[in-house]
Design an enzyme around this catalytic site. Structure first.
Site, mmCIF file in Angstrom:
data_model
loop_
_atom_site.group_PDB
_atom_site.id
_atom_site.type_symbol
_atom_site.label_atom_id
_atom_site.label_comp_id
_atom_site.label_asym_id
_atom_site.label_seq_id
_atom_site.Cartn_x
_atom_site.Cartn_y
_atom_site.Cartn_z
ATOM 1 N N CYS A 130 0.743 -1.231 -0.066
ATOM 2 C CA CYS A 130 -0.017 0.071 0.155
ATOM 3 C C CYS A 130 0.795 1.174 -0.004
ATOM 4 O O CYS A 130 1.940 1.136 0.576
ATOM 5 C CB CYS A 130 -0.855 -0.031 1.193
ATOM 6 S SG CYS A 130 -1.912 -1.433 1.339
ATOM 7 N N ILE A 191 4.230 -13.789 -4.309
ATOM 8 C CA ILE A 191 4.401 -12.417 -4.524
ATOM 9 C C ILE A 191 3.109 -11.683 -4.631
ATOM 10 O O ILE A 191 2.092 -12.638 -4.935
ATOM 11 C CB ILE A 191 5.207 -12.071 -5.799
ATOM 12 C CG1 ILE A 191 4.478 -12.615 -7.115
ATOM 13 C CG2 ILE A 191 6.665 -12.350 -5.699
ATOM 14 C CD1 ILE A 191 5.039 -12.331 -8.517
ATOM 15 N N ASN A 192 3.001 -10.460 -4.212
ATOM 16 C CA ASN A 192 1.803 -9.589 -4.634
ATOM 17 C C ASN A 192 1.956 -9.197 -6.155
ATOM 18 O O ASN A 192 2.867 -9.745 -6.742
ATOM 19 C CB ASN A 192 1.697 -8.303 -3.676
ATOM 20 C CG ASN A 192 0.452 -7.713 -3.497
ATOM 21 O OD1 ASN A 192 -0.577 -8.067 -4.176
ATOM 22 N ND2 ASN A 192 0.289 -7.055 -2.344
ATOM 23 N N GLY A 243 1.411 -16.679 -7.016
ATOM 24 C CA GLY A 243 1.662 -16.114 -8.287
ATOM 25 C C GLY A 243 1.596 -17.112 -9.470
ATOM 26 O O GLY A 243 2.459 -17.589 -9.770
ATOM 27 N N GLY A 244 0.086 -16.932 -10.207
ATOM 28 C CA GLY A 244 0.262 -17.813 -11.430
ATOM 29 C C GLY A 244 0.037 -19.264 -11.012
ATOM 30 O O GLY A 244 0.082 -19.932 -12.013
ATOM 31 N N THR A 266 -5.831 -15.882 -9.053
ATOM 32 C CA THR A 266 -6.588 -15.516 -10.335
ATOM 33 C C THR A 266 -7.226 -16.739 -10.826
ATOM 34 O O THR A 266 -8.602 -16.751 -11.358
ATOM 35 C CB THR A 266 -5.809 -15.111 -11.421
ATOM 36 O OG1 THR A 266 -5.086 -13.748 -10.995
ATOM 37 C CG2 THR A 266 -6.418 -14.977 -12.688
#
Length: 304
Positions: A130, A191-192, A243-244, A266
């Site tokens: 942030c 990871i972000n 991540g992915g 995702t």
């Protein structure tokens, strides 16, 4: 069936599969599609001290092998969470974890202090990607000093498992990981999202209202995998990889790279039952290779 249980500090998970914040709502939205209690941990959407409207639309864009988002931490604030959401999720028999966000250190600390009092929330995940409004908008997590400062403040008021989510938008992620470990983090997740953008060539305009946004999905996996491998070698606390991750094979790769647990983000939008399918797939992999426990493959990557 192999033993899928893992520990993130004092936090016991029945299996290493967790949901990534912002991709699974409060869990309740997915209960018609998947047995929530078969997921090792559910990290609910980002929660801030005060109500946030988020960014103007459009704030999502599809990309090759992924997506961009600039939702902007839309939520009704921690007090709304305590009064309205917590009563609905507190009896779900898995680890319900709150992702905590803020724009200044005092916000993080106050939000964490409020959640610390909730008996059925065993952990929080700090989003240090942030922007720090007191420092001109630079994200807390892009400098070792900034990351350590916010973690240290939260550690003073939060007494359960503290996970810190790391930004990949840095030169050396291991430096940030070591800084938050030194400041009292029990675990790091990474990871972000990566900073990206999309353009509508016909309109000659950016697709997102904010111009840039966070990229996630299959395309980021090689970068995430590399960073998890690097951080797992650099710190002594457990690493949660994300991540992915789109399937069980992806998850196993992160475990081999040194992650103790993984998060799925995702892929939840593509298949709302993917979390349980990945847990089952990890078990199938362990059985096929003759491993009795998922712990046998954590960090077991052979590089020589």
């Amino acid at each position: 069936m192999a033993d899928l249980s893992v520990n993130i500090g004092k936090l016991a998970l029945s299996n290493p599969v967790m949901t990534a914040s912002g991709t699974f709502g409060y869990g309740l939205e997915f209960q018609d599609f998947v047995d929530l209690e078969k997921i090792g941990g559910i990290i609910v959407k980002g929660t801030t001290l005060h109500h946030r409207e988020g960014n103007p639309y459009p704030r999502m864009a599809e990309t090759p092998m992924g997506m961009l988002n600039a939702v902007g931490l839309q939520n009704k604030g921690v007090h709304y969470f305590v009064d309205h959401i917590y009563p609905q999720i507190k009896d779900i028999r898995t680890n319900m974890i709150v992702n905590v966000s803020g724009s200044q250190i005092e916000d993080y600390a106050e939000t964490a202090s409020i959640i610390n009092e909730l008996d059925c929330i065993p952990a929080i995940e700090l989003n240090i990607s942030c922007p720090n409004v007191k420092q001109g908008g630079m994200a807390f997590g892009v400098t070792a000093h900034g990351a350590a400062e916010v973690v240290s403040a939260v550690r003073k008021v939060y007494h359960k498992t503290l996970i810190v989510k790391l930004s990949p938008n840095v030169t050396d992620i291991t430096e940030i990981a070591r800084a938050v470990e030194g400041a009292g983090a029990d675990s790091v997740s990474l990871i972000n999202t990566l900073l990206g953008m999309a353009i509508d060539a016909e309109k000659r305009r950016p697709i997102l209202s904010t111009i840039t946004g966070g990229m996630s999905g299959a395309a980021v996996k090689p970068i995430a995998l590399r960073m998890v491998w690097q951080v797992a070698k650099a710190v002594k606390i457990p690493v949660i990889g994300l991540g992915g991750i789109m399937n069980a094979c992806d998850a196993v790769e992160f475990l081999l790279a040194g992650a103790t647990a993984i998060q799925i983000g995702t892929a939840n939008f593509i298949d709302p039952a993917i979390t349980v399918k990945v847990a089952e797939g990890i078990n199938e992999y362990l059985d096929r290779h003759g491993f009795v426990s998922v712990k046998n493959i954590i960090g077991a990557l052979e590089v020589n």
